[in-house]
Design an enzyme around this catalytic site. Structure first.
Site, mmCIF file in Angstrom:
data_model
loop_
_atom_site.group_PDB
_atom_site.id
_atom_site.type_symbol
_atom_site.label_atom_id
_atom_site.label_comp_id
_atom_site.label_asym_id
_atom_site.label_seq_id
_atom_site.Cartn_x
_atom_site.Cartn_y
_atom_site.Cartn_z
ATOM 1 N N TYR A 150 -3.122 -3.782 -37.920
ATOM 2 C CA TYR A 150 -2.444 -3.610 -36.473
ATOM 3 C C TYR A 150 -1.410 -4.584 -36.430
ATOM 4 C CZ TYR A 150 -2.513 -2.114 -31.638
ATOM 5 O OH TYR A 150 -2.185 -1.867 -30.343
ATOM 6 N N ASP A 151 -2.287 -6.000 -36.187
ATOM 7 C CA ASP A 151 -1.597 -7.028 -35.619
ATOM 8 C C ASP A 151 -0.085 -7.401 -36.399
ATOM 9 O OD1 ASP A 151 -3.904 -7.140 -34.590
ATOM 10 O OD2 ASP A 151 -4.350 -9.298 -34.718
ATOM 11 N N LYS A 154 2.425 -4.634 -35.950
ATOM 12 C CA LYS A 154 3.199 -4.891 -34.620
ATOM 13 C C LYS A 154 4.060 -5.878 -34.765
ATOM 14 C CE LYS A 154 1.442 -1.332 -32.062
ATOM 15 N NZ LYS A 154 2.234 -0.457 -31.636
ATOM 16 N N ARG A 191 -12.821 1.858 -27.691
ATOM 17 C CA ARG A 191 -12.419 0.791 -27.176
ATOM 18 C C ARG A 191 -13.464 0.447 -26.011
ATOM 19 N NH1 ARG A 191 -6.095 1.718 -26.424
ATOM 20 N NH2 ARG A 191 -6.410 3.880 -26.900
ATOM 21 N N VAL A 193 -13.693 -0.002 -22.541
ATOM 22 C CA VAL A 193 -13.806 0.513 -21.451
ATOM 23 C C VAL A 193 -14.307 1.989 -21.492
ATOM 24 C CG1 VAL A 193 -12.457 1.561 -19.437
ATOM 25 C CG2 VAL A 193 -11.884 -0.736 -20.202
ATOM 26 N N PHE A 196 -18.092 1.549 -22.698
ATOM 27 C CA PHE A 196 -19.064 1.216 -21.295
ATOM 28 C C PHE A 196 -19.214 2.575 -20.547
ATOM 29 C CE2 PHE A 196 -18.637 -3.789 -21.628
ATOM 30 C CZ PHE A 196 -18.932 -3.438 -22.773
ATOM 31 N N THR A 215 -13.232 -12.574 -22.995
ATOM 32 C CA THR A 215 -12.452 -12.062 -21.693
ATOM 33 C C THR A 215 -11.459 -11.181 -22.225
ATOM 34 O OG1 THR A 215 -10.968 -13.969 -21.676
ATOM 35 C CG2 THR A 215 -12.850 -14.111 -20.427
ATOM 36 N N ASP A 278 -12.250 -11.360 -33.513
ATOM 37 C CA ASP A 278 -12.324 -10.826 -32.248
ATOM 38 C C ASP A 278 -11.663 -11.810 -31.214
ATOM 39 O OD1 ASP A 278 -13.770 -8.140 -30.807
ATOM 40 O OD2 ASP A 278 -13.567 -9.832 -29.820
ATOM 41 N N ARG A 282 -8.035 -13.528 -23.272
ATOM 42 C CA ARG A 282 -6.801 -12.796 -23.476
ATOM 43 C C ARG A 282 -6.138 -12.605 -21.755
ATOM 44 N NH1 ARG A 282 -6.711 -7.831 -26.477
ATOM 45 N NH2 ARG A 282 -6.528 -8.762 -28.292
HETATM 46 P P1 NAD Z 1 -3.525 6.362 -28.714
HETATM 47 O O1 NAD Z 1 -4.479 6.422 -29.791
HETATM 48 O O2 NAD Z 1 -4.226 7.177 -27.551
HETATM 49 O O3 NAD Z 1 -2.354 6.859 -28.894
HETATM 50 C C1 NAD Z 1 -1.546 6.831 -30.058
HETATM 51 C C2 NAD Z 1 -0.894 7.925 -30.498
HETATM 52 O O4 NAD Z 1 0.006 7.863 -31.533
HETATM 53 C C3 NAD Z 1 -1.764 9.189 -30.634
HETATM 54 O O5 NAD Z 1 -1.416 10.302 -29.931
HETATM 55 C C4 NAD Z 1 -1.753 9.341 -32.296
HETATM 56 O O6 NAD Z 1 -2.193 10.744 -32.576
HETATM 57 C C5 NAD Z 1 -0.190 8.983 -32.453
HETATM 58 N N1 NAD Z 1 0.030 8.557 -33.874
HETATM 59 C C6 NAD Z 1 -0.625 7.681 -34.521
HETATM 60 N N2 NAD Z 1 -0.046 7.540 -35.749
HETATM 61 C C7 NAD Z 1 1.256 8.424 -35.644
HETATM 62 C C8 NAD Z 1 2.021 8.510 -36.724
HETATM 63 N N3 NAD Z 1 2.070 8.083 -37.730
HETATM 64 N N4 NAD Z 1 2.991 9.448 -36.371
HETATM 65 C C9 NAD Z 1 3.006 10.133 -35.248
HETATM 66 N N5 NAD Z 1 1.950 9.874 -34.216
HETATM 67 C C10 NAD Z 1 0.944 8.892 -34.469
HETATM 68 O O7 NAD Z 1 -3.292 5.029 -28.035
HETATM 69 P P2 NAD Z 1 -2.459 4.414 -26.793
HETATM 70 O O8 NAD Z 1 -3.512 3.436 -26.130
HETATM 71 O O9 NAD Z 1 -2.021 5.504 -25.987
HETATM 72 O O10 NAD Z 1 -1.586 3.466 -27.376
HETATM 73 C C11 NAD Z 1 -0.191 3.829 -27.239
HETATM 74 C C12 NAD Z 1 0.596 2.774 -27.901
HETATM 75 O O11 NAD Z 1 0.675 1.428 -27.078
HETATM 76 C C13 NAD Z 1 0.324 2.367 -29.263
HETATM 77 O O12 NAD Z 1 1.605 1.940 -30.077
HETATM 78 C C14 NAD Z 1 -0.436 1.063 -29.120
HETATM 79 O O13 NAD Z 1 -0.455 0.095 -30.205
HETATM 80 C C15 NAD Z 1 0.323 0.141 -27.817
HETATM 81 N N6 NAD Z 1 -0.712 -0.559 -27.047
HETATM 82 C C16 NAD Z 1 -1.501 0.232 -26.268
HETATM 83 C C17 NAD Z 1 -2.707 -0.694 -25.747
HETATM 84 C C18 NAD Z 1 -3.678 -0.189 -24.745
HETATM 85 O O14 NAD Z 1 -4.431 -0.960 -24.354
HETATM 86 N N7 NAD Z 1 -3.835 1.107 -24.528
HETATM 87 C C19 NAD Z 1 -2.414 -2.164 -25.849
HETATM 88 C C20 NAD Z 1 -1.536 -2.703 -26.714
HETATM 89 C C21 NAD Z 1 -0.603 -1.568 -27.052
HETATM 90 N N1 UDP Z 2 -16.425 -4.839 -26.971
HETATM 91 C C1 UDP Z 2 -17.813 -4.745 -26.697
HETATM 92 N N2 UDP Z 2 -18.280 -3.491 -26.764
HETATM 93 C C2 UDP Z 2 -17.793 -2.401 -27.152
HETATM 94 C C3 UDP Z 2 -16.392 -2.325 -27.483
HETATM 95 C C4 UDP Z 2 -15.786 -3.395 -27.529
HETATM 96 O O1 UDP Z 2 -18.358 -5.712 -26.402
HETATM 97 O O2 UDP Z 2 -18.598 -1.234 -27.097
HETATM 98 C C5 UDP Z 2 -15.735 -5.719 -27.015
HETATM 99 C C6 UDP Z 2 -14.860 -6.232 -28.116
HETATM 100 O O3 UDP Z 2 -15.416 -7.016 -28.804
HETATM 101 C C7 UDP Z 2 -13.523 -7.226 -27.626
HETATM 102 C C8 UDP Z 2 -13.410 -6.571 -25.965
HETATM 103 O O4 UDP Z 2 -14.634 -5.729 -25.838
HETATM 104 O O5 UDP Z 2 -14.046 -8.340 -27.398
HETATM 105 C C9 UDP Z 2 -12.180 -5.364 -26.145
HETATM 106 O O6 UDP Z 2 -12.331 -4.648 -27.163
HETATM 107 P P1 UDP Z 2 -11.291 -3.399 -27.437
HETATM 108 O O7 UDP Z 2 -11.807 -2.840 -28.840
HETATM 109 O O8 UDP Z 2 -11.480 -2.548 -26.238
HETATM 110 O O9 UDP Z 2 -9.828 -3.915 -27.535
HETATM 111 P P2 UDP Z 2 -9.185 -5.386 -28.053
HETATM 112 O O10 UDP Z 2 -10.389 -6.054 -28.693
HETATM 113 O O11 UDP Z 2 -8.134 -4.924 -29.069
HETATM 114 O O12 UDP Z 2 -8.573 -6.023 -27.060
#
Ligand code: NAD
Ligand code: UDP
Ligand code: UDP
Length: 316
Positions: A150-151, A154, A191, A193, A196, A215, A278, A282
């Protein structure tokens, strides 16, 4: 031909996901013609069911790792699973989605002359040594760990965006999104939120990974979408990357306590192992978004959590 298309035509990849569905709705409210492309890996038709009757809305089952030929004015590239358990389920596909997906969408933007927005992430900063994170920070990312698909995917997508900008003069808008939450998140998304809230509503133990002292900064979805629209509408020279997130910073223990209070749950806390790599802390520095976009989040955590809890009650 332009006369037949007085409205802006916008492609949203990942449009049936959590953020994408809110974005499609906001664009339709602004009278855009919206094409939502999604392979439904983590997205759901239910997220956009309320939009299907709108004649301006069109949904395509499409995987962005394959070429796509449509005629649009703007592209929001959101396709990519965002939750660690989901993006780690098929890590090779995750990298392909970010990298090949970016190439295809940039190729499309180049061909049709569309502006293109990239949903990048705070994960490009990895486990950061500087706090809060500014856009000038290059990050500390493990290239071979379980989060790398992922990281690094992106990060490579950001590279491609800037190379298409320099090499092909494609108009790019790169947002680095920090943890965002709200209705339309999948109840089993994994995730923090959604975990929980679902655990609290079901009276199940709340799973704290590690000590819970790590955090995160949580942004409510309506604030984030407002930031997307402002970034897309900004002057061409505003390419980003620009941080979009809420600077309010909380430990996972604080988040658990707040969710328990707001749900009135009797759930207890259980401690589970911390997943590898992890990030410990942030928080976005949003000075750039304030200055260039006149954007800052408005919804405090407690208020956003109340709306989100209300949404998740149907699944508990
Ligand atoms: P999500 O998983 O709900 O949405 C992602 C969508 O992309 C889904 O509908 C999934 O079916 C679709 N998808 C995945 N692979 C695909 C592919 N190969 N072709 C077509 N569609 C595909 O996640 P989200 O939270 O809505 O995230 C949306 C975007 O925002 C992502 O790119 C994610 O990396 C980025 N983002 C989200 C957050 C967050 O906190 N929600 C934070 C940072 C970045
Ligand atoms: N986390 C947690 N309990 C859970 C899911 C996640 O304590 O049931 C923690 C996780 O280890 C991370 C933070 O919550 O430190 C945020 O996790 P999330 O997967 O939502 O997003 P990201 O790590 O990508 O920021
Ligand atoms: N592409 C696409 N839709 C288009 C134009 C291009 O999906 O409308 C894809 C195309 O298949 C190619 C990629 O975008 O694989 C990159 O296109 P570009 O023109 O940059 O490179 P090239 O075609 O020269 O490899």
């Amino acid at each position: 031909m332009k006369n037949y298309h007085s409205n802006k035509r916008v492609l949203v990849t990942g449009g049936a996901g959590f953020l994408g569905s809110h974005l499609c709705e906001a664009l339709l409210q602004r009278n855009c013609d919206v094409v939502c492309a999604d392979n439904f890996f983590t997205g759901r038709r239910g997220n956009v069911a309320h939009l299907l009757d709108n004649p301006r809305f069109e949904i395509l089952r499409h995987d962005v790792t394959f070429p796509l030929f449509v005629e649009v004015d703007e592209i929001y590239n959101l396709a990519c699973p965002a939750s660690p358990p989901h993006y780690q389920h098929d890590p090779v596909q995750t990298t392909k989605t970010s990298v090949i997906g970016a190439i295809n969408m940039l190729g499309l933007a180049k061909r049709v002359g569309a502006k293109i927005f990239q949903a990048s992430t705070s994960e490009v900063y990895g486990d950061p040594e500087i706090h809060p994170q500014t856009e000038s920070y290059w990050g500390r990312v493990n290239p071979i760990g379980t989060r790398s698909c992922y990281d690094e995917g992106k990060r490579c997508a950001e590279t491609l965006f800037f190379d298409y900008y320099r090499q092909n003069r494609v108009k790019i808008k790169v947002a680095r999104i920090f943890n965002t939450y709200g209705p339309h998140m999948h109840p089993n998304d994994g995730r923090v939120v959604s975990n929980f809230i679902m655990q609290a509503l079901r009276g199940e133990p709340i799973t704290i990974y590690g000590t819970g002292q790590q955090t995160r900064s949580f942004c409510y979805v309506s604030d984030l979408i407002a930031g997307f629209l402002k970034l897309m509408a900004s002057a061409d020279e505003v390419t980003g990357p620009v941080n979009l997130g809420n600077p309010g910073e909380f430990t996972m223990l604080e988040l658990a306590e707040t969710v328990i209070k707001l749900t009135g749950s009797k759930s207890e806390l259980v401690f589970k192992p911390l997943p590898s790599d992890d990030p410990k802390q942030r928080r976005p520095d949003i000075t750039m978004a304030k200055a260039k976009l006149d954007w800052e989040p408005k919804v405090p955590l407690q208020e956003g959590l109340k709306h989100t809890i209300q949404y998740f009650k149907q699944y508990a």
